[in-house]
Design a protein around this motif. Structure first.
Motif, short mmCIF file in Angstrom:
data_model
loop_
_atom_site.label_atom_id
_atom_site.label_comp_id
_atom_site.label_asym_id
_atom_site.label_seq_id
_atom_site.Cartn_x
_atom_site.Cartn_y
_atom_site.Cartn_z
N ALA A 61 13.61 27.24 -1.52
CA ALA A 61 14.17 26.55 -2.69
C ALA A 61 13.86 27.27 -4.00
N SER A 62 12.76 28.04 -4.05
CA SER A 62 12.42 28.76 -5.29
C SER A 62 13.07 30.14 -5.34
N GLY A 63 13.86 30.49 -4.33
CA GLY A 63 14.60 31.75 -4.35
C GLY A 63 13.89 32.93 -3.70
N LYS A 64 12.73 32.69 -3.09
CA LYS A 64 12.00 33.77 -2.43
C LYS A 64 12.56 33.99 -1.02
N THR A 65 12.79 35.26 -0.66
CA THR A 65 13.28 35.58 0.67
C THR A 65 12.21 35.25 1.70
N VAL A 66 12.59 34.43 2.68
CA VAL A 66 11.64 34.03 3.74
C VAL A 66 12.02 34.61 5.09
N GLY A 67 13.21 35.23 5.16
CA GLY A 67 13.58 35.83 6.43
C GLY A 67 15.04 36.23 6.48
N HIS A 68 15.42 36.69 7.67
CA HIS A 68 16.79 37.11 7.93
C HIS A 68 17.21 36.53 9.27
N ASN A 69 18.47 36.16 9.35
CA ASN A 69 18.97 35.54 10.57
C ASN A 69 20.35 36.09 10.88
N LYS A 70 20.58 36.33 12.14
CA LYS A 70 21.90 36.79 12.59
C LYS A 70 22.37 35.81 13.66
#
Length: 181
Positions: A61-70
């Protein structure tokens, strides 16, 4: 005048022609039946979770990247495969599929640490909502609810909650916003 040998040849040819004709008619009807049979996994229900397909960057919610998903279709569109990697390097996979007999969606999740989650549910007010029970470290049953909501700007919001009192009170586990890469 026809000889008996010529008559036999003529009869043989007529029989062969009849057999071929019958075979062609049969082939025609088999093709008609096959063409009329709907292909598996093509009804609208199988497409309800397609909004999640893509390669995504996931932020909190604060805009920090937490991961990637495909997320991509597998098994001729009968299921979706999810491949998650967190910003810390943890990973997990899931299969998501519609069960026509039960008229609901299922997700089977496993991560690199052996964490497992089984969820069931359906599309509800334009969002996919899946729920399932899993014991916590003390063995107490915890209800998990995860929803995926397509947003007008093209993102998808994932909201994961848990409850130890059958859904009377919910604790937030994760909120992520998926943006296409």
């Amino acid at each position: 005048m026809m000889t008996s040998t010529n008559k036999r040849k003529a009869n043989h040819n007529a029989i062969q022609l009849s057999r071929r004709f019958i075979w062609l008619i049969g082939l025609f009807f088999v093709n008609q039946i096959y063409a009329a049979t709907p292909k598996p996994c093509t009804t609208d229900e199988y497409r309800q979770f397609d909004f999640w397909i893509g390669e995504w960057e996931v932020k909190n919610a604060s805009g920090k990247t937490v991961g990637h998903n495909k997320i991509f279709p597998v098994m001729n569109g009968c299921a979706l495969s999810e491949n998650w990697t967190s910003a810390r390097g943890n990973s997990g996979v899931s299969y998501n599929f519609y069960d026509q007999a039960e008229k609901k969606w299922h997700q089977t999740w496993v991560d690199q640490n052996g964490g497992v989650l089984y969820l069931d549910g359906s599309l509800d007010n334009n969002k996919m909502v899946l729920k399932g029970y899993r014991p916590d470290k003390e063995g107490k049953q915890v209800l998990h609810k995860i929803s995926w909501t397509p947003m007008k700007d093209g993102r998808v919001k994932q909201h994961w909650q848990s409850s130890t009192d059958e859904g009377k009170a919910w604790t937030e586990v994760f909120v992520g916003f998926y943006s296409k890469k």
